[in-house]
Design an enzyme around this catalytic site. Structure first.
Site, PDB file in Angstrom:
ATOM      1  CG  ASP A 228      33.346  31.677  44.555  1.00 58.89           C
ATOM      2  OD1 ASP A 228      33.359  31.893  43.047  1.00 58.89           O
ATOM      3  OD2 ASP A 228      32.433  30.695  44.907  1.00 58.89           O
ATOM      4  CG  LEU A 229      39.778  37.253  45.750  1.00 52.26           C
ATOM      5  CD1 LEU A 229      41.050  36.524  45.648  1.00 52.26           C
ATOM      6  CD2 LEU A 229      39.821  38.445  44.989  1.00 52.26           C
ATOM      7  CG  ASP A 230      40.071  37.057  49.698  1.00 51.37           C
ATOM      8  OD1 ASP A 230      41.089  36.399  49.652  1.00 51.37           O
ATOM      9  OD2 ASP A 230      40.172  38.282  49.378  1.00 51.37           O
ATOM     10  CD  GLU A 231      33.341  35.381  49.400  1.00 49.66           C
ATOM     11  OE1 GLU A 231      32.559  34.744  50.407  1.00 49.66           O
ATOM     12  OE2 GLU A 231      32.896  36.421  49.122  1.00 49.66           O
TER      13      GLU A 231
END
Length: 286
Positions: A228-231
């Site tokens: 999950d991008l930037d999570e």
């Protein structure tokens, strides 16, 4: 406390219950090993227990004699543990694109002994920093990537990581989204620097987003990488004050200093065995 020859770090995590500290320190007492530093945390939400113990010096570099007693504790307490020599540097693969301040900072800190890491290779989707890698005597791999070649390129990255015994991948402003395959293969072993104070201003050009919103504080976030991008779980965040007179380019310059500091701190804590994953968060014995 400064490390000496034959010092080691014990890290462990397990479901929280009474008696863990007594059991662990009892092993060291039984073996006549001195505890130089001990940090612990019980999370009432996840009901997990975390501990980092700096002990030593042991009579020899070997800790084979501790395997049996700690294996027994692991079985009794459902414990995951690791013992590592303080002198053993973490082997790091750095990935970068065309913005090099974080790369340059990490290489300088590693060379001067500020970071207990070895960097045997650098991977980039551009050739921009090959001369910098050569100046440090570090192997450089230029691996261009497109949508059609991403799977092949990441397969090469994983093979290089295997060949060089890589323990940690650091994305030092590597501006490509990693596939779920690579994230899973190196789960908990990829750290990214995001040039924003997450969860605000995700994605591209966060400083320009911040400028458009008229913020008074900018920041940077080091986090573990997930699909999950930037999570991913946040490791460290720091900020710098800005004002109305600063344009987007000034914000970028100010932010680059914060990014370097935040990423270096995260890498240092990882290399010193101070980081623990705790579901979607981290425990950091800084």
């Amino acid at each position: 406390m400064p490390a000496t020859a034959n010092d080691h770090i014990l890290t462990l995590s397990c479901p929280d219950k009474p008696g863990i500290v007594h059991a662990v320190t009892g092993v060291f007492a039984q073996e006549a090993h001195n505890i130089l530093d001990l940090q612990q945390f019980s999370d009432p939400v996840s009901e997990k227990f975390f501990m980092r113990v700096h002990f030593g010096p042991t009579p020899t570099p070997s800790t084979e004699h501790l395997v049996e007693p700690f294996n027994k504790l692991a079985a009794e307490y459902q414990m995951e543990y690791k013992i590592r020599p303080v002198s053993q540097k973490t082997r790091v693969l750095i990935m970068v694109s065309k913005i090099g301040h974080c790369l340059n900072d990490l290489l300088f800190r590693a060379k001067t002994g500020q970071l207990p890491i070895e960097v045997p290779l650098i991977v980039s989707n551009h050739a921009t920093f090959e001369p910098l890698a050569q100046s440090y005597g570090i192997e450089f791999h230029h691996l261009p990537v497109t949508k059609d070649t991403k799977a092949q390129q990441e397969s090469q990255i994983l093979e290089l990581a295997k060949q060089h015994g890589i323990e940690l991948i650091v994305l030092a402003r590597y501006m490509q989204v990693l596939s779920p395959t690579l994230c899973e293969a190196m789960s908990g072993r990829i750290i990214n620097i995001h040039h924003s104070f997450l969860p605000s201003f995700k994605g591209a050009k966060p400083y320009h987003q911040a400028y458009d919103r008229g913020v008074k504080i900018i920041g940077a976030t080091a986090h573990f990488v997930t699909a999950d991008l930037d999570e991913g779980p946040i490791i460290e965040q720091r900020v710098a004050r800005v004002d109305h007179s600063m344009g987007p380019n000034v914000l970028v310059d100010e932010g680059s200093n914060v990014e370097s500091q935040v990423l270096a701190a995260a890498v240092k804590w990882y290399a010193e065995q101070r980081l623990f994953l705790n579901n979607g968060k981290t425990v950091v014995f800084s």
